[in-house]
Design a protein around this motif. Structure first.
Motif, short mmCIF file in Angstrom:
data_model
loop_
_atom_site.label_atom_id
_atom_site.label_comp_id
_atom_site.label_asym_id
_atom_site.label_seq_id
_atom_site.Cartn_x
_atom_site.Cartn_y
_atom_site.Cartn_z
N ASP A 79 -37.44 58.37 19.92
CA ASP A 79 -37.03 58.78 21.26
C ASP A 79 -35.72 58.15 21.71
N PRO A 80 -34.64 58.28 20.93
CA PRO A 80 -33.36 57.70 21.35
C PRO A 80 -32.64 58.60 22.35
N THR A 81 -31.69 58.02 23.05
CA THR A 81 -30.80 58.76 23.94
C THR A 81 -29.41 58.79 23.32
N LEU A 82 -28.74 59.93 23.45
CA LEU A 82 -27.37 60.07 22.99
C LEU A 82 -26.45 60.14 24.20
N VAL A 83 -25.51 59.20 24.30
CA VAL A 83 -24.64 59.10 25.46
C VAL A 83 -23.19 59.36 25.03
N PHE A 84 -22.56 60.35 25.67
CA PHE A 84 -21.15 60.61 25.48
C PHE A 84 -20.39 59.95 26.63
N LEU A 85 -19.30 59.25 26.30
CA LEU A 85 -18.64 58.38 27.27
C LEU A 85 -17.51 59.04 28.05
N GLY A 86 -17.41 60.37 28.01
CA GLY A 86 -16.40 61.06 28.80
C GLY A 86 -15.12 61.35 28.04
N ASP A 87 -14.21 62.06 28.70
CA ASP A 87 -12.96 62.54 28.11
C ASP A 87 -13.23 63.46 26.94
N TYR A 88 -13.81 64.62 27.25
CA TYR A 88 -14.12 65.63 26.25
C TYR A 88 -12.95 66.58 26.06
N VAL A 89 -12.09 66.68 27.07
CA VAL A 89 -11.01 67.67 27.08
C VAL A 89 -9.65 66.98 26.95
N ASP A 90 -8.61 67.84 26.78
CA ASP A 90 -7.20 67.43 26.77
C ASP A 90 -6.78 66.79 25.44
N ARG A 91 -5.51 66.99 25.13
CA ARG A 91 -4.82 66.35 24.00
C ARG A 91 -5.18 66.95 22.65
N GLY A 92 -6.45 67.05 22.30
CA GLY A 92 -6.84 67.69 21.05
C GLY A 92 -6.82 69.21 21.17
N PRO A 93 -7.04 69.93 20.05
CA PRO A 93 -6.86 71.38 20.03
C PRO A 93 -8.06 72.22 20.48
N ALA A 94 -9.24 71.61 20.68
CA ALA A 94 -10.44 72.43 20.83
C ALA A 94 -11.28 72.01 22.04
N SER A 95 -10.65 71.79 23.17
CA SER A 95 -11.39 71.35 24.36
C SER A 95 -12.45 72.36 24.78
N ALA A 96 -12.11 73.64 24.78
CA ALA A 96 -13.07 74.66 25.20
C ALA A 96 -14.31 74.64 24.31
N GLN A 97 -14.10 74.51 23.01
CA GLN A 97 -15.21 74.51 22.07
C GLN A 97 -16.05 73.23 22.19
N VAL A 98 -15.39 72.10 22.41
CA VAL A 98 -16.12 70.85 22.61
C VAL A 98 -17.01 70.95 23.85
N LEU A 99 -16.45 71.45 24.94
CA LEU A 99 -17.26 71.59 26.16
C LEU A 99 -18.45 72.51 25.92
N GLU A 100 -18.23 73.61 25.25
CA GLU A 100 -19.33 74.55 24.99
C GLU A 100 -20.45 73.87 24.22
N GLU A 101 -20.08 73.09 23.19
CA GLU A 101 -21.10 72.43 22.38
C GLU A 101 -21.84 71.36 23.18
N LEU A 102 -21.12 70.57 23.96
CA LEU A 102 -21.77 69.52 24.75
C LEU A 102 -22.67 70.11 25.82
N ILE A 103 -22.25 71.20 26.43
CA ILE A 103 -23.09 71.84 27.43
C ILE A 103 -24.41 72.30 26.81
N GLN A 104 -24.32 72.92 25.65
CA GLN A 104 -25.54 73.38 24.99
C GLN A 104 -26.44 72.21 24.60
#
Length: 259
Positions: free
Chosen positions: A62-87
């Protein structure tokens, strides 16, 4: 289970331990933390693989997975990263926590007031985010009409629910004496008395002054050559968008392992 959510892709994981602790880490539940992604989809997939492998290899319950923010900008695939994290987060909100970073805040500010917020956002990576949504030719020198047009195009391009998901991202997550946040926590204020600005943008005091209350802060935002812990801080932003290194850390007992 994080392994199921991460959609295993067959890679292997390795880990190293860091220097001995000054204050014992005492999470009440095991968790994993992933540093600033900045539109780097392949590195996100690789980090999820390493987490999945660690969960399976050590039979973490039962672990938790924590993403620390800054998913967008600078890299080439912000839209795709957001879509995956939302799902990921919507499929099991009890197991996946996505924190807000200052770049998510800047993106929202652009949506609210493109003329005021646009030049700064575009200067610090917003151009790449627009491009990931198919909106090209807009930079920090864009004029009023171009900024408004780009904002309207972004509203149209984002999948339904994306903007609401961004607005509801939490600023921190805690378990035991471990506190996850994007940029930092004021070392002279209690954990419960923190300002939004410090959590999103950090402060010089956070980087220079250790906490004295026995708490650890797990954060991104400030780029380091390699993940480090010292003086009650655990820094996990290894500048993925230009180094190609996205750090994932495991907190599964009274220690930290870099996967």
């Amino acid at each position: 289970m994080i392994g199921r959510l991460g959609n295993k892709r067959g890679s292997s994981a390795s880990s190293i331990n860091l220097r001995p602790m000054q204050v014992e880490m005492k999470p009440e539940r095991p968790f994993y933390a992933i540093g600033d992604i900045h539109g780097c989809l392949d590195q996100l997939h690789a980090a999820l693989n390493r987490v999945d492998d660690d969960v399976e290899a050590l039979n973490i319950d039962d672990p938790t997975l924590v993403f620390l923010g800054d998913y967008v900008d600078r890299g080439p695939a912000s839209a795709q990263v957001l879509e995956e994290l939302i799902q990921l987060s919507l499929s099991d909100p009890d197991a996946v926590v996505c924190l807000m970073g200052n770049h998510e805040r800047m993106m929202l500010d652009f949506l609210d007031d493109p003329l005021k917020a646009g030049p700064q956002w575009l200067k610090f990576g917003g151009r790449e985010t627009l491009e990931s949504y198919g909106i090209t030719g807009v930079d920090a020198e864009a004029g009023k009409e171009q900024l408004y047009e780009a904002c309207e195009e972004l509203w149209d391009a984002m999948p339904e629910g994306t903007e609401a998901w961004l607005r509801h991202l939490p600023l921190h997550w805690s378990t035991g004496n471990m506190h996850c946040v994007h940029a930092g926590l004021d070392p002279v204020a209690s954990i419960k008395q923190q300002s939004q600005d410090v959590m999103l943008w950090g402060s010089n005091a956070f980087l220079k002054t250790p906490r004295s209350d026995g708490n650890w802060v797990v954060h991104g935002h400030t780029i380091v050559d390699k993940p480090i812990w010292e003086n009650s801080r655990i820094s996990l932003d290894t500048g993925c968008y230009f180094t190609g290194e996205l750090t994932a850390a495991a907190f599964t007992s009274n220690t930290c392992r870099i996967l």
